[in-house]
Design a protein around this motif. Structure first.
Motif, mmCIF file in Angstrom:
data_model
loop_
_atom_site.group_PDB
_atom_site.id
_atom_site.type_symbol
_atom_site.label_atom_id
_atom_site.label_comp_id
_atom_site.label_asym_id
_atom_site.label_seq_id
_atom_site.Cartn_x
_atom_site.Cartn_y
_atom_site.Cartn_z
ATOM 1 N N GLY A 1 -31.189 -37.628 -1.429
ATOM 2 C CA GLY A 1 -32.158 -38.472 -0.746
ATOM 3 C C GLY A 1 -32.095 -38.305 0.759
ATOM 4 O O GLY A 1 -33.115 -38.200 1.440
ATOM 5 N N ALA A 2 -30.853 -38.265 1.283
ATOM 6 C CA ALA A 2 -30.686 -38.073 2.720
ATOM 7 C C ALA A 2 -31.199 -36.705 3.148
ATOM 8 O O ALA A 2 -31.809 -36.549 4.209
ATOM 9 N N MET A 3 -30.949 -35.712 2.321
ATOM 10 C CA MET A 3 -31.411 -34.357 2.626
ATOM 11 C C MET A 3 -32.932 -34.303 2.642
ATOM 12 O O MET A 3 -33.535 -33.675 3.529
ATOM 13 N N ASP A 4 -33.553 -34.938 1.661
ATOM 14 C CA ASP A 4 -35.019 -34.971 1.632
ATOM 15 C C ASP A 4 -35.576 -35.651 2.872
ATOM 16 O O ASP A 4 -36.583 -35.202 3.450
ATOM 17 N N GLU A 5 -34.920 -36.737 3.282
ATOM 18 C CA GLU A 5 -35.375 -37.447 4.484
ATOM 19 C C GLU A 5 -35.224 -36.567 5.721
ATOM 20 O O GLU A 5 -36.114 -36.516 6.582
ATOM 21 N N MET A 6 -34.090 -35.848 5.823
ATOM 22 C CA MET A 6 -33.866 -34.982 6.970
ATOM 23 C C MET A 6 -34.876 -33.835 6.993
ATOM 24 O O MET A 6 -35.385 -33.457 8.058
ATOM 25 N N GLU A 7 -35.158 -33.282 5.798
ATOM 26 C CA GLU A 7 -36.146 -32.214 5.738
ATOM 27 C C GLU A 7 -37.526 -32.722 6.167
ATOM 28 O O GLU A 7 -38.277 -32.010 6.842
ATOM 29 N N GLY A 8 -37.844 -33.950 5.770
ATOM 30 C CA GLY A 8 -39.120 -34.527 6.175
ATOM 31 C C GLY A 8 -39.201 -34.693 7.682
ATOM 32 O O GLY A 8 -40.232 -34.383 8.297
ATOM 33 N N ARG A 9 -38.099 -35.173 8.272
ATOM 34 C CA ARG A 9 -38.084 -35.323 9.725
ATOM 35 C C ARG A 9 -38.198 -33.971 10.417
ATOM 36 O O ARG A 9 -38.861 -33.837 11.460
ATOM 37 N N ALA A 10 -37.522 -32.956 9.858
ATOM 38 C CA ALA A 10 -37.591 -31.626 10.455
ATOM 39 C C ALA A 10 -39.020 -31.084 10.398
ATOM 40 O O ALA A 10 -39.508 -30.480 11.358
ATOM 41 N N ARG A 11 -39.693 -31.306 9.267
ATOM 42 C CA ARG A 11 -41.082 -30.853 9.164
ATOM 43 C C ARG A 11 -41.967 -31.580 10.168
ATOM 44 O O ARG A 11 -42.849 -30.969 10.789
ATOM 45 N N ASP A 12 -41.727 -32.896 10.335
ATOM 46 C CA ASP A 12 -42.503 -33.653 11.315
ATOM 47 C C ASP A 12 -42.263 -33.127 12.730
ATOM 48 O O ASP A 12 -43.185 -33.034 13.548
ATOM 49 N N LEU A 13 -40.992 -32.788 13.028
ATOM 50 C CA LEU A 13 -40.654 -32.277 14.354
ATOM 51 C C LEU A 13 -41.327 -30.934 14.603
ATOM 52 O O LEU A 13 -41.887 -30.689 15.681
ATOM 53 N N LEU A 14 -41.279 -30.049 13.603
ATOM 54 C CA LEU A 14 -41.924 -28.749 13.754
ATOM 55 C C LEU A 14 -43.432 -28.901 13.942
ATOM 56 O O LEU A 14 -44.052 -28.190 14.736
ATOM 57 N N HIS A 15 -44.007 -29.844 13.193
ATOM 58 C CA HIS A 15 -45.438 -30.088 13.337
ATOM 59 C C HIS A 15 -45.760 -30.610 14.732
ATOM 60 O O HIS A 15 -46.760 -30.204 15.354
ATOM 61 N N SER A 16 -44.898 -31.500 15.238
ATOM 62 C CA SER A 16 -45.107 -32.049 16.577
ATOM 63 C C SER A 16 -44.988 -30.960 17.635
ATOM 64 O O SER A 16 -45.788 -30.890 18.579
ATOM 65 N N LEU A 17 -43.964 -30.086 17.499
ATOM 66 C CA LEU A 17 -43.794 -28.995 18.458
ATOM 67 C C LEU A 17 -44.990 -28.044 18.433
ATOM 68 O O LEU A 17 -45.432 -27.557 19.474
ATOM 69 N N SER A 18 -45.478 -27.788 17.221
ATOM 70 C CA SER A 18 -46.636 -26.909 17.103
ATOM 71 C C SER A 18 -47.862 -27.523 17.773
ATOM 72 O O SER A 18 -48.628 -26.834 18.461
ATOM 73 N N LEU B 1 -36.258 -24.611 19.895
ATOM 74 C CA LEU B 1 -36.092 -25.875 19.170
ATOM 75 C C LEU B 1 -36.406 -25.704 17.691
ATOM 76 O O LEU B 1 -35.718 -26.266 16.822
ATOM 77 N N MET B 2 -37.422 -24.901 17.392
ATOM 78 C CA MET B 2 -37.748 -24.649 15.983
ATOM 79 C C MET B 2 -36.614 -23.909 15.285
ATOM 80 O O MET B 2 -36.254 -24.223 14.152
ATOM 81 N N ALA B 3 -36.012 -22.939 15.970
ATOM 82 C CA ALA B 3 -34.909 -22.183 15.375
ATOM 83 C C ALA B 3 -33.700 -23.075 15.137
ATOM 84 O O ALA B 3 -33.046 -23.018 14.093
ATOM 85 N N VAL B 4 -33.372 -23.943 16.129
ATOM 86 C CA VAL B 4 -32.220 -24.847 15.996
ATOM 87 C C VAL B 4 -32.443 -25.803 14.832
ATOM 88 O O VAL B 4 -31.549 -26.056 14.018
ATOM 89 N N THR B 5 -33.661 -26.332 14.716
ATOM 90 C CA THR B 5 -33.967 -27.243 13.612
ATOM 91 C C THR B 5 -33.818 -26.549 12.271
ATOM 92 O O THR B 5 -33.258 -27.080 11.311
ATOM 93 N N THR B 6 -34.308 -25.302 12.193
ATOM 94 C CA THR B 6 -34.189 -24.538 10.943
ATOM 95 C C THR B 6 -32.735 -24.296 10.580
ATOM 96 O O THR B 6 -32.322 -24.435 9.426
ATOM 97 N N VAL B 7 -31.908 -23.949 11.575
ATOM 98 C CA VAL B 7 -30.477 -23.708 11.319
ATOM 99 C C VAL B 7 -29.798 -24.974 10.821
ATOM 100 O O VAL B 7 -28.988 -24.961 9.890
ATOM 101 N N ILE B 8 -30.151 -26.129 11.432
ATOM 102 C CA ILE B 8 -29.545 -27.406 11.009
ATOM 103 C C ILE B 8 -29.904 -27.692 9.562
ATOM 104 O O ILE B 8 -29.058 -28.081 8.747
ATOM 105 N N VAL B 9 -31.174 -27.487 9.206
ATOM 106 C CA VAL B 9 -31.604 -27.732 7.821
ATOM 107 C C VAL B 9 -30.876 -26.819 6.858
ATOM 108 O O VAL B 9 -30.394 -27.234 5.801
ATOM 109 N N LEU B 10 -30.733 -25.538 7.205
ATOM 110 C CA LEU B 10 -30.036 -24.586 6.338
ATOM 111 C C LEU B 10 -28.562 -24.946 6.190
ATOM 112 O O LEU B 10 -27.988 -24.837 5.101
#
Length: 206
Positions: free
Chosen positions: A130-147, A191-200
């Motif tokens: 559940g926590a992982m899903d939430e973090m992935e959702g936040r990461a997607r939101d962040l990437l969308h915001s950066l884009s 920032l996108m690369a760092v977020t991707t690394v954190i998720v991985l």
């Protein structure tokens, strides 16, 4: 199949049904043995009934329809008996296996503790998912915001270039703005690369 064979087979079916009703008597092991015996008898009856039904075609024409109906009725009764005994056998077998599993010198207690630990681990894993899903959702939101910010910066830059061209701003200033844009672009990609690394990493350690 003649009338006497029909009545004999039906009596055997009724005997099996009576024995099936008495399976609650005795220890689990005794009930399992009795259920196995009834199961074997039901299988034998099923074969006998099938063989007798095949003989109906050679019976006198006047008796065929009556024998066919009785044969089909008997076949349905045997099939119902087989389903019931198989269901009861599986239930008794499960109880027997459970008793065997929890019997012995403290083995039951150790197994129970193991089951509880496994349940806690499963619950913890579910929370982690559940926590992982939430973090992935936040990461997607962040990437969308950066884009979205990148698109906004590009739009602003284009308008600035147009305005600077109209005002006759020197090319050196335009190059400085372009370098700033490149720096912003690198920042966004970083920032996108760092977020991707954190998720991985989170997925790897999960």
């Amino acid at each position: 199949m003649d009338e006497s064979v029909f009545h004999d087979l039906r009596r055997k079916v009724l005997d099996c049904e009576h024995d099936l009703c008495r399976l609650e008597i005795g220890s689990t092991e005794q009930r399992l043995q009795a259920a196995t015996a009834i199961q074997q008898t039901a299988a034998a009856l099923s074969s006998q009934v099938a063989a007798e039904i095949l003989k109906i075609s050679s019976a006198p024409q006047a008796k065929r329809e009556s024998l066919r109906k009785k044969g089909m009725q008997l076949e349905n009764e045997v099939q119902s008996l087989s389903r019931n005994i198989n269901k009861e056998y599986n239930r008794i077998k499960d109880n027997f296996d459970r008793e065997q599993l929890f019997s012995g010198n403290g083995a039951g207690s150790d197994i129970e503790v193991s089951i509880q630990m496994h349940a806690r681990e499963s619950a913890s894993l579910s929370r982690s998912h559940g926590a992982m899903d939430e973090m992935e959702g936040r990461a997607r939101d962040l990437l969308h915001s950066l884009s979205s910010q990148r698109d906004t910066l590009k739009s602003v830059q284009k308008r600035m270039f147009d305005m600077f061209n109209v005002l006759g701003v020197s090319s050196s200033l335009l190059r400085a703005v372009d370098r700033r844009h490149i720096g912003d672009k690198m920042l966004v990609y970083g920032l996108m690369a760092v977020t991707t690394v954190i998720v991985l990493l989170v997925m790897y350690w999960k």
